[in-house]
Design an enzyme around this catalytic site. Structure first.
Site, PDB file in Angstrom:
ATOM      1  N   ASP A 122      -0.643 -13.149 -15.752  1.00 53.50           N
ATOM      2  CA  ASP A 122      -1.396 -13.645 -14.598  1.00 53.50           C
ATOM      3  C   ASP A 122      -2.866 -13.270 -14.684  1.00 53.50           C
ATOM      4  OD1 ASP A 122      -2.222 -14.602 -12.180  1.00 53.50           O
ATOM      5  OD2 ASP A 122      -1.307 -13.012 -11.002  1.00 53.50           O
ATOM      6  N   ASP A 182      -6.759 -18.591 -12.599  1.00 58.51           N
ATOM      7  CA  ASP A 182      -5.473 -18.051 -12.158  1.00 58.51           C
ATOM      8  C   ASP A 182      -4.326 -18.757 -12.856  1.00 58.51           C
ATOM      9  OD1 ASP A 182      -3.459 -16.760 -10.822  1.00 58.51           O
ATOM     10  OD2 ASP A 182      -3.724 -17.839  -8.937  1.00 58.51           O
TER      11      ASP A 182
END
Length: 471
Positions: A301, A102
């Protein structure tokens, strides 16, 4: 992504056979970028046991300062799994944990045997704390909680954390540190002590729980793994990933793999409040022509499977795609719920390649960099569902609470090397074969004219710098 910190209601942590209570279950939307909520004051008594001091086996005493990188294979895909993960070894003896990657958050956390509420793995797969929690006075704890006011009563209190993600998932726990056995590309084998979260209260929205054991935060905050490795002088403050459209790929810390040419670079947005990677403004381009949608601020992301545009950009691109499909032998279908918009052909599609001729390319043109575009073929914004339909992998972020935020998710990052260069405050990308781990170890590259296939085990046998520690 940091939001305005707020102090949560006090929770009581009960140890041994008792269970931490709390929380309403929420519906999962899709994997989104992390929203970090800071400022907690939860005590964590009686849950740690004594530990012996581990000694990590080393090939050399120390990696050269900023002279190496660590490369790790990835697993997963955009569809149907909806995530990419990495296997990381922690502790001594080392235990392996599968973590979602992440870049939208900086805190790494694993499910904690302390005991644990909301843990999804059997107890033997959880991390067992060993009286190794961080104190509130630790600089990493202080940095993680900024800009919130200090939630601790004394510097000797344990350092607690809570992270809440945009899909309403969350983790609550205590910060600890332990050895992370890593093999570097210069042959060094080290076990630096790194700080991470030991999560004893997890909440997962929706009916399905993830098969992974936690999250590895790759953002640019001081708590991220790459920031910690950089401060220790083991790698430069550079992290990157290469996500294969066929599944898998690789993750790297350090700059050994960064190509000397062929990379498109755009400056990172400078905002000290952010612990993620954003850039822009950018203009949306459809089939080589301007859409009139400009000024898009973008967040890269890897924790988001799909891309999310704000309402204006989303409606514009959907209208352009729909108008362009008018008259073609492909029709929108409401029967397929895989994604909000899907199309059905005369016969089921087996891959996006079967349908790509019906769709036009997109691009994001960055205003602050000369002639820099993120080129997006139909494969970069479409999936083929299990029903054989082709579905639109760009979603309306305004409908899921993202407001004006625009998220570049995994679907647009496939088969590209993405480089987050914190040293030079820039984000780069270049076409790459993400099915193969690169040869960067000199002794391994000799005699190998082609990169070694990542998943055949050949790399581990012949290149010790890439071999993963056994469990």
């Amino acid at each position: 992504i940091l939001i305005q910190p707020s102090r949560l209601k006090e929770k009581e942590v009960l140890c041994h056979s008792q269970i931490l209570m709390g929380g309403d279950k929420r519906n999962r939307v899709f994997a989104l970028t992390a929203l970090l909520i800071l400022g907690l004051s939860v005590t964590f008594p009686c849950c740690f046991s004594a530990a012996s001091q581990p000694q990590t086996k080393k090939k050399s005493a120390q990696a050269n300062k900023f002279g190496s990188s660590a490369v790790l294979p990835l697993h997963g895909n955009v569809y149907p799994l909806g995530y990419y993960s990495v296997s990381i070894n922690i502790g001594y003896p080392a235990k392996r944990f599968d973590l979602d990657i992440d870049t939208g958050s900086d805190l790494t956390w694993v499910q904690c045997d302390a005991p644990c509420t909301g843990c999804t793995r059997p107890r033997e797969y959880l991390y067992k704390p060993k009286n190794n929690h961080l104190q509130c006075g630790d600089p990493l704890c202080v940095a993680f909680h900024l800009p919130a006011s200090d939630p601790c009563k004394t510097p000797e209190d344990q350092c607690d954390y809570e992270v809440e993600y945009a899909d309403q998932g969350s983790s609550l726990g205590v910060m600890v540190n332990d050895h992370f056995p890593l093999k570097f590309t210069n042959g060094s084998q080290l076990g630096p002590r790194l700080a991470f979260g030991c999560g004893y209260d997890q909440k997962y929205p929706g009916p399905n729980t993830p098969p992974t054991t936690g999250v590895i935060g790759l953002g640019n905050g001081k708590a991220s793994i790459v920031s910690q490795l950089s401060r220790m002088g083991l790698t430069r403050n550079v992290v990157g990933h290469c996500l294969s459209g066929q599944g898998g790929g690789f993750l790297f810390f350090g700059d050994d793999l960064v190509p000397s040419s062929g990379v498109m670079w755009t400056p990172m947005s400078r905002n000290s409040m952010e612990n993620h990677y954003s850039s822009g403004p950018a203009e949306l381009v459809f089939n080589g022509k301007s859409t009139g949608v400009k000024g898009l601020s973008l967040v890269f992301d890897s924790g988001s499977s799909y891309t999310y545009f704000n309402s204006q950009a989303y409606k514009a691109v959907v209208n352009l795609v729909r108008n362009d499909l008018d008259g073609k032998p492909i029709k929108e279908t409401s029967e397929d719920k895989s994604l909000p918009i899907c199309w059905k052909g005369r016969k089921p599609f087996k891959s996006v390649g079967d349908a790509k001729n019906f769709f036009k390319p997109l691009a994001l043109s960055f205003i602050n960099a000369k002639n820099v575009q993120l080129q997006l073929s139909p494969e970069d914004y479409l999936i083929v569902s299990k029903h054989g339909n082709v579905c639109f992998g760009i979603l309306n972020g305004s409908e899921v609470g993202l407001g004006n935020l625009n998220i570049i998710g995994d679907i647009m990052l496939l088969d590209k090397m993405l480089i987050y260069d914190n040293e030079n405050q820039r984000i780069g990308w270049a076409p790459a074969n993400c099915n193969r781990l690169p040869n960067v170890d000199r002794e391994c590259s000799e005699g190998n004219s082609q990169p070694i296939v990542a998943n055949l085990g050949i790399l581990e046998q012949h290149c010790p710098a890439y071999a993963l520690y056994d469990q």
